[in-house]
Design an enzyme around this catalytic site. Structure first.
Site, PDB file in Angstrom:
ATOM      1  N   GLY A 132      -3.489  11.654  43.484  1.00  0.00           N
ATOM      2  CA  GLY A 132      -2.981  11.547  42.113  1.00  0.00           C
ATOM      3  C   GLY A 132      -2.120  10.319  41.904  1.00  0.00           C
ATOM      4  O   GLY A 132      -1.800   9.966  40.775  1.00  0.00           O
ATOM      5  N   ASN A 133      -1.737   9.670  43.025  1.00  0.00           N
ATOM      6  CA  ASN A 133      -0.957   8.438  42.952  1.00  0.00           C
ATOM      7  C   ASN A 133      -1.959   7.312  43.200  1.00  0.00           C
ATOM      8  O   ASN A 133      -2.411   7.090  44.320  1.00  0.00           O
ATOM      9  CB  ASN A 133       0.137   8.516  44.030  1.00  0.00           C
ATOM     10  CG  ASN A 133       0.875   7.213  44.265  1.00  0.00           C
ATOM     11  OD1 ASN A 133       0.421   6.145  43.878  1.00  0.00           O
ATOM     12  ND2 ASN A 133       2.017   7.321  44.924  1.00  0.00           N
ATOM     13  N   SER A 146      -1.328   4.514  45.863  1.00  0.00           N
ATOM     14  CA  SER A 146      -1.440   4.993  47.252  1.00  0.00           C
ATOM     15  C   SER A 146      -2.907   5.071  47.674  1.00  0.00           C
ATOM     16  O   SER A 146      -3.277   4.640  48.769  1.00  0.00           O
ATOM     17  CB  SER A 146      -0.744   6.351  47.379  1.00  0.00           C
ATOM     18  OG  SER A 146      -1.284   7.129  48.418  1.00  0.00           O
ATOM     19  N   ASN A 152      13.112  11.120  44.218  1.00  0.00           N
ATOM     20  CA  ASN A 152      12.562  12.429  44.572  1.00  0.00           C
ATOM     21  C   ASN A 152      13.451  13.193  45.557  1.00  0.00           C
ATOM     22  O   ASN A 152      13.020  14.201  46.121  1.00  0.00           O
ATOM     23  CB  ASN A 152      11.162  12.272  45.179  1.00  0.00           C
ATOM     24  CG  ASN A 152      10.220  11.530  44.260  1.00  0.00           C
ATOM     25  OD1 ASN A 152       9.754  10.448  44.596  1.00  0.00           O
ATOM     26  ND2 ASN A 152       9.968  12.076  43.091  1.00  0.00           N
ATOM     27  N   GLU A 179      10.161  18.051  42.370  1.00  0.00           N
ATOM     28  CA  GLU A 179      10.124  16.662  42.836  1.00  0.00           C
ATOM     29  C   GLU A 179      11.383  15.906  42.418  1.00  0.00           C
ATOM     30  O   GLU A 179      11.425  14.684  42.422  1.00  0.00           O
ATOM     31  CB  GLU A 179       8.860  15.974  42.316  1.00  0.00           C
ATOM     32  CG  GLU A 179       7.572  16.692  42.723  1.00  0.00           C
ATOM     33  CD  GLU A 179       6.858  16.097  43.946  1.00  0.00           C
ATOM     34  OE1 GLU A 179       6.950  14.890  44.168  1.00  0.00           O
ATOM     35  OE2 GLU A 179       6.205  16.874  44.684  1.00  0.00           O
ATOM     36  N   ARG A 183       2.888  18.102  40.086  1.00  0.00           N
ATOM     37  CA  ARG A 183       3.798  18.288  41.217  1.00  0.00           C
ATOM     38  C   ARG A 183       5.105  18.969  40.816  1.00  0.00           C
ATOM     39  O   ARG A 183       5.836  19.475  41.663  1.00  0.00           O
ATOM     40  CB  ARG A 183       4.040  16.929  41.890  1.00  0.00           C
ATOM     41  CG  ARG A 183       2.782  16.461  42.629  1.00  0.00           C
ATOM     42  CD  ARG A 183       2.741  14.956  42.912  1.00  0.00           C
ATOM     43  NE  ARG A 183       3.759  14.498  43.831  1.00  0.00           N
ATOM     44  CZ  ARG A 183       3.707  13.318  44.458  1.00  0.00           C
ATOM     45  NH1 ARG A 183       2.675  12.492  44.271  1.00  0.00           N
ATOM     46  NH2 ARG A 183       4.670  12.949  45.254  1.00  0.00           N
ATOM     47  N   HIS A 215       4.502  11.493  38.301  1.00  0.00           N
ATOM     48  CA  HIS A 215       5.865  11.890  37.957  1.00  0.00           C
ATOM     49  C   HIS A 215       6.154  11.385  36.546  1.00  0.00           C
ATOM     50  O   HIS A 215       5.648  10.328  36.147  1.00  0.00           O
ATOM     51  CB  HIS A 215       6.897  11.247  38.903  1.00  0.00           C
ATOM     52  CG  HIS A 215       6.889  11.787  40.289  1.00  0.00           C
ATOM     53  ND1 HIS A 215       6.933  10.987  41.405  1.00  0.00           N
ATOM     54  CD2 HIS A 215       6.854  13.055  40.746  1.00  0.00           C
ATOM     55  CE1 HIS A 215       6.931  11.740  42.492  1.00  0.00           C
ATOM     56  NE2 HIS A 215       6.878  13.002  42.127  1.00  0.00           N
ATOM     57  N   ASP A 262       8.675   9.856  35.560  1.00  0.00           N
ATOM     58  CA  ASP A 262       9.351   8.553  35.535  1.00  0.00           C
ATOM     59  C   ASP A 262       8.374   7.379  35.618  1.00  0.00           C
ATOM     60  O   ASP A 262       8.778   6.225  35.682  1.00  0.00           O
ATOM     61  CB  ASP A 262      10.460   8.457  36.597  1.00  0.00           C
ATOM     62  CG  ASP A 262       9.945   8.418  38.023  1.00  0.00           C
ATOM     63  OD1 ASP A 262       8.725   8.437  38.243  1.00  0.00           O
ATOM     64  OD2 ASP A 262      10.792   8.377  38.948  1.00  0.00           O
ATOM     65  N   CYS A 268      11.835   4.589  41.187  1.00  0.00           N
ATOM     66  CA  CYS A 268      11.539   5.550  42.270  1.00  0.00           C
ATOM     67  C   CYS A 268      12.500   5.363  43.430  1.00  0.00           C
ATOM     68  O   CYS A 268      12.809   6.306  44.148  1.00  0.00           O
ATOM     69  CB  CYS A 268      10.141   5.339  42.843  1.00  0.00           C
ATOM     70  SG  CYS A 268       8.830   5.529  41.655  1.00  0.00           S
TER      71      CYS A 268
HETATM   72  O1  SUG Z   1       5.340  10.662  46.238  1.00  0.00           O
HETATM   73  N1  SUG Z   1       4.112   7.586  47.403  1.00  0.00           N
HETATM   74  C1  SUG Z   1       5.118   8.328  46.694  1.00  0.00           C
HETATM   75  C2  SUG Z   1       5.665   7.518  45.541  1.00  0.00           C
HETATM   76  C3  SUG Z   1       6.821   8.185  44.886  1.00  0.00           C
HETATM   77  C4  SUG Z   1       7.237   7.520  43.635  1.00  0.00           C
HETATM   78  N2  SUG Z   1       8.364   8.198  43.082  1.00  0.00           N
HETATM   79  C5  SUG Z   1       8.620   8.333  41.784  1.00  0.00           C
HETATM   80  N3  SUG Z   1       7.727   8.131  40.851  1.00  0.00           N
HETATM   81  N4  SUG Z   1       9.792   8.739  41.449  1.00  0.00           N
HETATM   82  C6  SUG Z   1       4.586   9.675  46.194  1.00  0.00           C
HETATM   83  O2  SUG Z   1       3.436   9.731  45.770  1.00  0.00           O
HETATM   84  C7  SUG Z   1       2.562   7.215  49.264  1.00  0.00           C
HETATM   85  C8  SUG Z   1       2.568   7.367  50.761  1.00  0.00           C
HETATM   86  C9  SUG Z   1       1.255   7.021  51.396  1.00  0.00           C
HETATM   87  O3  SUG Z   1       0.210   7.177  50.766  1.00  0.00           O
HETATM   88  O4  SUG Z   1       1.276   6.636  52.588  1.00  0.00           O
HETATM   89  C10 SUG Z   1       3.663   8.047  48.600  1.00  0.00           C
HETATM   90  O5  SUG Z   1       4.101   9.019  49.139  1.00  0.00           O
END
Ligand code: SUG
Length: 423
Positions: A23-24, A27, A100, A161, A197, A233, A235, A350
């Site tokens: 979902g990110n 990443s 987080n 989160e 989340r 998220h 944010d 973040c």
């Molecule tokens: O939880 N990325 C984090 C990014 C968090 C961003 N935080 C905020 N929006 N507040 C997450 O998705 C990637 C780690 C990896 O894929 O190795 C990661 O955990």
């Protein structure tokens, strides 16, 4: 005097691109790329230094102990024997994203007049689900005085989160504010391909635990469209500071209802909405326009601390320049290179947890000074790996280097309490 203090997570020596966060989009897109932990940590430290120079109080959190051998032990394995997936989950440097770490309700908002912090359980993602113990240990040390109440996470399965889904609107940081909790709807009911989340039950629990006044608390549902577009998220699509809410048009499920509730509860609220016609959700998420730090400078003017990607995205930069040229509340734009964290979906906002408190009530070991940042930078330059490829995660030399680098940082910052397993 109560002030907003931004506590940034120092990027840990194991920072890598293992593609762990469904979902990110960043990443997933950067999975398998070579990371640069030393550069990543220096980028984060440069942002902290610049904010300090802007006259903003700055705090810091240490990276966590990785590989998390205690967590692997609970799973009946070790870093040597773990599957590559479990090992990557045990090595993630994800605690750098301090937004987080916890949800924070400043003293003016709470029934007992203390600043309440509830550690986030982060249960949705395995690599983040084991952060809470060390986070709790750090927060208990940093906020040990009677001005604070530090709470353990809300229990699973209710996903929490932390501050990434929480906004505070107020006339001034030291006056009672409106606390806004943003939650997502479960994937199986909303039809989005990605998990929500933040669960409403968790947000409601945090509001109760903090003793918030229901008349000054708002629960708002994130739009499914935003989650599906990669806003894992809130944010990533909205940020608030004092009386200003800076948001994308499509951030919330019931936009009109939400704005009306805010206006009823805080008449002076100023909503700065970026229309989808000017900046698409896709551009907002790719550039992290809303993952900026919206801060009030000592002059009283507001500024946005943005990632370089915002300047490189034409629609975003055009909107920002027009806003600053006009009469909008955001008067200054500061751009930082945070490419290494951004490639894992972590922007300027973040990387920090906001705490409104009197700095004198906080353990000074967690507060930044230019001299302390010099010392951390020198240590990072000496001990943080220059680069990590995903294959390196199975190299014992890397595990040892990461453990030793973090231990050296605990010594440098005189925090021996954190140089041990917290189980
Ligand atoms: O939880 N990325 C984090 C990014 C968090 C961003 N935080 C905020 N929006 N507040 C997450 O998705 C990637 C780690 C990896 O894929 O190795 C990661 O955990």
């Amino acid at each position: 005097m109560l002030q907003e203090i931004n506590f940034d997570g120092i990027v840990g020596p194991s920072h890598n691109y293992a593609g762990l966060s469904l979902g990110n989009l960043a990443s997933a897109k950067n999975f398998g790329k070579v990371s640069h932990p030393r550069a990543a940590a220096l980028q984060g430290l440069a942002k902290m230094r610049a904010n300090l120079e802007r006259g903003l109080p700055q705090g810091l959190f240490l990276p966590q102990r990785r590989p998390d051998t205690a967590w692997l032990g609970q799973l009946g394995t070790s870093v040597e024997d773990a599957s590559p997936t479990l090992r990557a989950n045990a090595l993630s440097a994800s605690s750098m994203w301090a937004a987080n770490a916890a949800t924070v309700s400043p003293a003016p908002d709470t029934a007992d007049g203390r600043c309440h912090l509830t550690v986030a359980n982060l249960v949705t993602m395995p690599h983040r689900s084991h952060e809470w113990r060390e986070t709790l240990a750090q927060l208990q040390l940093a906020f040990a005085s009677g001005h604070f109440a530090v709470h353990a996470p809300v229990p699973a399965p209710f996903g929490d989160e932390g501050a990434a889904n929480h906004m505070r609107l107020c006339a001034g940081h030291d006056t009672a504010g409106i606390e806004v909790f943003v939650y997502g709807e479960a994937a199986n009911t909303s039809g989005t391909p990605f998990p929500a989340r933040q669960h409403r039950e968790a947000s409601e629990a945090v509001a109760r635990i903090h003793g918030l006044d229901p008349a000054r608390t708002v629960f708002a549902r994130q739009s499914d469209e935003a989650i599906a577009a990669g806003a894992f998220h809130n944010d990533v699509v909205a940020v608030a500071n004092e009386r200003v809410l800076f948001t994308h048009e499509h951030a919330f499920a019931d936009r009109e209802g939400f704005y009306a509730e805010l206006r009823a509860k805080l008449p002076e609220v100023e909503i700065v909405e970026v229309p989808a016609a000017a900046v698409s959700l896709a551009d907002a998420i790719a550039s992290y326009l809303f993952n900026a730090q919206l801060v009030t400078l000592p002059s009283g003017e507001m500024a946005l601390v943005l990632p370089g990607e915002a300047r490189e995205t034409p629609s975003v930069w055009q909107w920002l320049e027009a806003h600053v040229a006009g009469n909008g509340p955001i008067r200054h734009l500061f751009v930082h290179d945070l490419r290494e964290s951004m490639a894992n979906g972590g922007g300027p906002a973040c990387l920090r947890l906001r705490v409104v408190a009197d700095p004198a009530t906080i353990d000074p070991r967690f507060l930044a000074t230019p001299e302390k940042l010099d010392r951390i930078e020198a240590l990072v330059a000496r001990l943080w790996p220059e680069q990590i490829a995903v294959e390196d995660l199975s190299d014992p030399a890397l595990w040892i280097a990461c453990l030793e680098a973090r231990a050296a940082l605990c010594t440098e910052l005189e925090l021996p309490e954190l140089d041990r397993d917290v189980f």
